[in-house]
Design an enzyme around this catalytic site. Structure first.
Site, PDB file in Angstrom:
ATOM      1  CB  SER A   1       2.206  -2.330   6.972  1.00 11.24           C
ATOM      2  OG  SER A   1       3.128  -2.623   5.940  1.00 11.24           O
ATOM      3  CG  ASP A   2      -0.717   0.929   1.838  1.00 13.97           C
ATOM      4  OD1 ASP A   2      -0.186   0.221   0.957  1.00 13.97           O
ATOM      5  OD2 ASP A   2      -1.555   1.803   1.560  1.00 13.97           O
ATOM      6  CE1 TYR A   3       5.421  -1.146  -2.910  1.00 15.80           C
ATOM      7  CE2 TYR A   3       6.823   0.435  -1.786  1.00 15.80           C
ATOM      8  CZ  TYR A   3       6.634  -0.518  -2.765  1.00 15.80           C
ATOM      9  OH  TYR A   3       7.664  -0.844  -3.610  1.00 15.80           O
ATOM     10  CB  THR A   4       7.337   1.864   2.924  1.00 11.96           C
ATOM     11  OG1 THR A   4       6.687   2.856   2.119  1.00 11.96           O
ATOM     12  CG2 THR A   4       8.229   1.007   2.056  1.00 11.96           C
TER      13      THR A   4
END
Ligand code: BGC
Length: 755
Positions: free
Chosen positions: A280-283
Site C-alpha cells: 500500500s502507499d503510506y497509510t
C-alpha cells in the site's frame, strides 16, 4: 544452425528458471510450514521508525515488533551500520530469523542526486535514464537498501499537482519507455546481485489525475481513458519485470485503489500476469476509513481480499486480520498467498542466503558520490534542461565581460536537489554561482545580488519549509534587495536571473493553485527587464509554470528544473555552450491556469477551433488561445534543425506489412547539436474518437553543424492500435496521418492508408 542454437538456449533458460522456481517454492513452503498465522501476518507489515515521512503516523516499538516477528520490512533508514543493526534484531532475536527487506524513496538518485524525474524525462534518453537508475541502485544497495519506491509513472496533465515533478509528464508512450528503462536500471539482470535493488512502480493507479490538481483528491475516469492514456506506463513496468507495485491513495470507480479488487487482482494479476507483491502507499489502507469504506478491520479485510499483500504503516493487517479470519471475512489461503509473495521477494533478492549482502561500508565509501557518478550527474542534468526561448542568439554566453548574476536561487545549495531527495546532501551540491565560476574562466566578472526572497508570502513559506528552511526570508526590505539587484544589472553587460520555485513547492502535498513565479521574484524580474539589459532567465521549477509575461519580455529562458547534485556545473555548461541544450518538454506549459488541463494528445471535439473566423460557436475561450504556451516535445537548441523529404514506403500498411518512414534532418545552424526526432500519428476516423496526435516513435540524433542524416522509422499496424469499446487494443484499417518533427506542433506530414 544458429536458429537451433537459439532454440536450445531458450529451452535451457526456461528449464533453469523452472528449476530455480521449484527450489524457491520448496524453500518457502518449508519455511511457511513452521510459521504461525501471526508470523505470516507479521510479514505483511511494513514499518518506518520515522525520518522524512509523509504522514502523521509513524510506527511505534519497532525493535520489539521485529523481535516478535511482527515486521516484514522496514523503510526510512539508510547507511550500512543502521540497517545492519535492524537486520541483526531479525536475524538474531526473532524466532524464525527471517530477514527484513529494507526500502526507501530513492527517486532520482540516492546520494548522487540526478535531476527530478520530470527533468530526466525531458532528456528523452532512455539509455541515460536507465544508467541513472543503475547508479542509484549501486549507491542505495551499498547503503543497505534492497528496495526502492520508484519509478513513479503516474501520467499527469495538471501542473497544479505538485507530484508532476516525480513523473515523466503527460505522454503514455514516452512514459512507458522511461518506466521500463528505470526498472531495468534498478533491478539489473540478476536481483540477487549485491548492487541490484527491487523496484516498486507507483502509484497504482491514476494518482496523477486528481481532480483540480489537488493532492490526494478524488479521481474519476472512463475505462477507455484509463486503458489508452493512463495505464500503459504501469503495464510497461510490469512487462519489464518489476518486483513490486504500490497502490495509490485515490479511488478508482468509487473504490480506493488499496481496496480495489478489479485493479489489484482482475487487472494487475489476471490480465497483466504480475507475479510480484503489492504494497500500500503510506497509510493508504487505514485512510480508506476516511474515504468512507468502514472501520480499520473492515478496510483491512477489504484490502486483503482485493489483492494487497503488504500494509505500509497503517498496521491494519497486523492488528485486525486475525479477527477477520475468525469471523470468516478472509481465509488462511489469502494470508498464505500474500505472505508467500513477500517471502518470494526476499528470496529473489538473495536475502535468505545472505541477509547482509547489501550493506557494505567499503562499497559505500568508494561508490557513493564517486567522481564517476558526479560526472554522469552533470552530463544528464545538462541533457535535461529545456531551452524555451533564445532571441537573437543571446545564448550561449561569451566567456568574457560582466555578468550580473541575480536571484534567490543563484547562490543557493538548499534548493538544487529538488523534491524527494531524502538521502541527498544539499551541501554537496554545486550552486549556479559556483558552476559559473568553474566554467566561465577568469575573463568573466560576476556581480551577484540576491534581489528578492523566493517568496514573501507567509503561508507559502510556512507550507514549503516543512523539511527545513528552503525559503529563507531576509531581514532587509524587498525594496533594498531590489535596488541592489538593479544597480548590479546596470553595471553589467548581461543579466542572468536565476528564479523559480523552492524545491518543496513541488512534490508530495505541494499542489499550487497559482503556478506562476512567486510575486516577490516577479517584481524583481520586471525591475530587471526595465533596465533594458539583455536578460537570460534560468528557471528552477518542478512543474510547468505559467510564463506568458516572461515569454514576451525576456530574451532567453532556460528551464533547469531541479538539476541535482551537479545542477550548477551543468547549468554553466549549457549557458556557456560547452553543451548545446537538447531537452524537450514532456509536459505542455499552459498559457494560464485557466487552460488546465492542456495536453497535446487531446481530441478534436465536434466544434474544433481552427483559428479561422470568429470564435463563436467553437470549442475555445474568449480570452486566451487554445494552444499551450510551449507544446509537448518542444525545446530549442543553439542550432537549428530542418526536416525535409518525408516519405512512406509503401504508402499502404497492413498487418505483417510494415511501412518505412524516411526523412532527412539537417543541422542548418552554427553549432553541433542533438535533436529528438518525434513521430506522431493520427487516426481521423475510428469507432472510438481519437486524439489529434499521438506520439508513436522517437529517435535521438547527433548532427554536426551543416550535417544531414537520414532518419528511418518502421511503423506497424501495432502502432496504429487504440483501445476500442471492448477495452481491447484494436487496429481498424482506414486513412491515417503521419507527422514528424522536433516537437508536437511543428511537423511535416504525410498520408498513410491502412488495410
Ligand atoms: C508517497 C509514496 C512514498 C511513500 C513512502 C507516500 O506518502 O505517496 O510515493 O513512496 O510515502 O515514503
Amino acid at each position: 544452425m544458429r536458429k537451433l542454437f537459439t532454440a536450445w538456449f531458450m529451452l535451457f533458460a526456461i528449464a533453469t528458471m523452472h528449476a530455480q522456481d521449484t527450489k524457491m517454492n520448496t524453500f518457502i513452503s518449508n519455511l511457511m510450514s513452521k510459521m504461525t498465522v501471526d508470523e505470516k501476518i507479521g510479514q505483511l507489515n511494513l514499518v518506518t521508525p520515522g525520518g522524512a515521512v509523509t504522514g502523521s503516523v509513524v510506527s511505534k516499538d519497532v525493535d520489539e515488533k521485529i523481535r516478535q516477528g511482527n515486521v516484514g520490512g522496514l523503510f526510512g533508514i539508510t547507511g550500512p551500520d543502521k540497517v545492519r543493526q535492524a537486520q541483526d534484531i531479525a536475524m538474531k532475536n526473532s524466532k524464525l530469523h527471517i530477514p527484513l527487506i529494507f526500502g526507501l524513496d530513492v527517486i532520482h538518485g540516492h546520494k548522487t542526486i540526478f535531476p527530478i524525474p520530470l527533468g530526466l524525462s525531458c532528456t528523452w534518453d532512455t539509455a541515460m535514464i536507465k544508467k541513472s537508475a543503475r547508479i542509484a541502485a549501486t549507491e542505495a544497495s551499498a547503503d543497505g537498501l534492497d528496495w526502492v519506491f520508484s519509478p513513479m509513472v503516474d501520467i499527469a496533465r495538471d501542473p497544479r499537482w505538485g507530484r508532476v515533478a516525480e513523473g515523466a509528464g503527460e505522454d503514455p508512450y514516452l512514459g512507458s519507455a522511461i518506466a521500463a528503462a528505470m526498472v531495468r536500471g534498478y533491478q539489473g539482470t540478476d536481483l540477487t546481485k549485491n548492487d541490484a535493488v527491487m523496484a516498486c512502480v507507483k502509484h497504482f493507479a491514476l494518482y496523477g489525475a486528481a481532480d483540480a490538481g489537488r493532492e490526494y483528491n478524488t479521481v474519476d475516469m472512463s475505462r477507455i481513458k484509463m486503458y489508452q492514456y493512463y495505464l500503459p506506463p504501469y503495464k510497461a513496468a510490469v512487462d519489464a519485470g518489476i518486483g513490486s507495485v504500490m497502490s495509490s491513495f485515490n479511488e478508482i470507480d468509487g473504490i480506493p485503489a488499496t481496496g480495489n479488487k478489479w485493479l489489484l487482482t482482475d487487472l494487475l494479476r489476471n490480465e497483466w500476469k504480475f507475479k510480484g507483491f503489492v504494497v500500500s502507499d503510506y497509510t493508504s489502507l487505514s485512510e480508506m476509513q476516511a474515504h468512507g469504506m468502514g472501520d480499520l478491520k473492515t478496510v483491512s479485510a477489504l484490502a486483503l481480499n482485493a489483492g494487497l499483500d503488504m500494509d505500509m504503516v497503517s498496521e491494519g493487517f497486523l492488528n485486525t486480520l486475525k479477527q477477520s479470519l475468525k469471523e470468516g471475512k478472509i481465509t488462511v489461503k489469502q494470508i498464505d498467498e500474500a505472505c508467500r509473495l513477500v517471502l518470494e521477494a526476499k528470496y529473489k533478492l538473495g536475502l535468505f542466503s545472505d541477509p547482509y549482502r547489501r550493506m557494505s561500508n567499503e562499497r559505500a565509501s568508494k561508490e557513493i558520490l564517486s567522481d564517476d557518478h558526479r560526472k554522469f550527474a552533470r552530463e544528464i542534468a545538462a541533457h535535461s534542461f529545456v531551452l524555451l526561448k533564445n532571441n537573437e542568439h543571446i545564448l550561449p554566453l561569451k566567456k568574457s565581460g560582466t555578468i550580473a548574476l541575480i536571484g534567490p536561487l543563484a547562490s543557493n545549495h538548499r534548493n538544487m536537489l529538488g523534491t524527494w531527495s531524502v538521502s541527498g546532501d544539499p551541501e554537496k551540491s554545486v550552486s549556479v554561482m559556483e558552476g559559473i565560476k568553474n566554467v566561465a574562466g577568469s575573463d568573466v566578472n560576476i556581480i551577484y545580488a540576491k534581489g528578492a526572497n523566493i517568496s514573501d508570502d507567509s503561508m507559502l513559506i510556512k507550507n514549503t519549509n516543512v523539511f527545513g528552511p528552503e525559503i529563507e526570508p531576509e531581514t532587509r526590505t524587498p525594496e533594498a534587495m531590489l535596488s541592489e539587484a538593479v544597480a548590479a544589472a546596470e553595471k553589467s553587460d548581461i543579466v542572468v536571473a536565476v528564479l523559480g520555485e523552492a524545491a518543496d513547492m513541488t512534490g508530495e502535498s505541494s499542489s499550487r493553485a497559482d503556478i506562476s513565479i512567486p510575486e516577490s521574484q516577479e517584481n524583481l524580474l520586471r525591475a530587471l527587464v526595465k533596465t533594458g539589459k539583455p536578460l537570460v532567465l534560468v528557471l528552477f521549477n518542478g512543474r510547468p509554470l505559467t510564463l506568458t509575461w516572461e515569454n514576451q519580455h525576456v530574451q532567453a529562458i532556460l528551464d533547469a528544473w531541479f538539476g541535482g547534485t551537479e545542477a550548477g556545473n551543468a547549468i554553466a555548461d549549457v549557458l556557456f555552450g560547452n553543451y548545446n541544450p537538447s531537452g524537450k518538454l514532456s509536459m505542455s506549459f499552459p498559457v494560464s491556469v485557466g487552460q488546465i488541463p492542456v495536453y497535446y494528445n487531446a481530441k478534436n471535439t465536434g466544434r474544433p477551433y481552427n483559428g479561422e473566423g470568429g470564435p463563436k460557436f467553437k470549442s475555445d475561450y474568449l480570452d486566451i488561445p487554445n494552444e499551450p504556451l510551449y507544446p509537448f516535445g518542444y525545446g530549442l537548441s543553439y542550432t537549428v534543425f530542418s526536416y525535409a523529404g518525408l516519405s512512406l514506403s509503401p504508402a499502404q500498411i497492413s498487418p505483417n506489412h510494415p511501412v518505412q518512414v524516411k526523412l532527412t534532418v539537417t543541422n542548418t545552424g552554427n553549432y553541433d547539436g542533438e535533436e529528438t526526432v518525434q513521430l506522431y500519428i493520427r487516426d481521423p476516423v475510428a469507432s472510438v474518437t481519437q486524439p489529434v496526435k499521438e506520439l508513436k516513435k522517437f529517435q535521438k540524433l547527433w548532427l554536426k553543424k551543416g550535417e544531414s542524416k537520414e532518419v528511418n522509422f518502421t511503423l506497424t499496424t501495432d502502432d496504429l492500435r487504440f483501445v476500442g469499446s471492448s477495452l481491447r487494443w484494436i487496429y481498424e484499417p482506414g486513412e491515417f496521418r503521419v507527422f514528424v518533427g522536433g516537437n508536437s506542433r511543428d511537423v511535416v506530414e504525410a498520408d498513410l492508408s491502412g488495410d
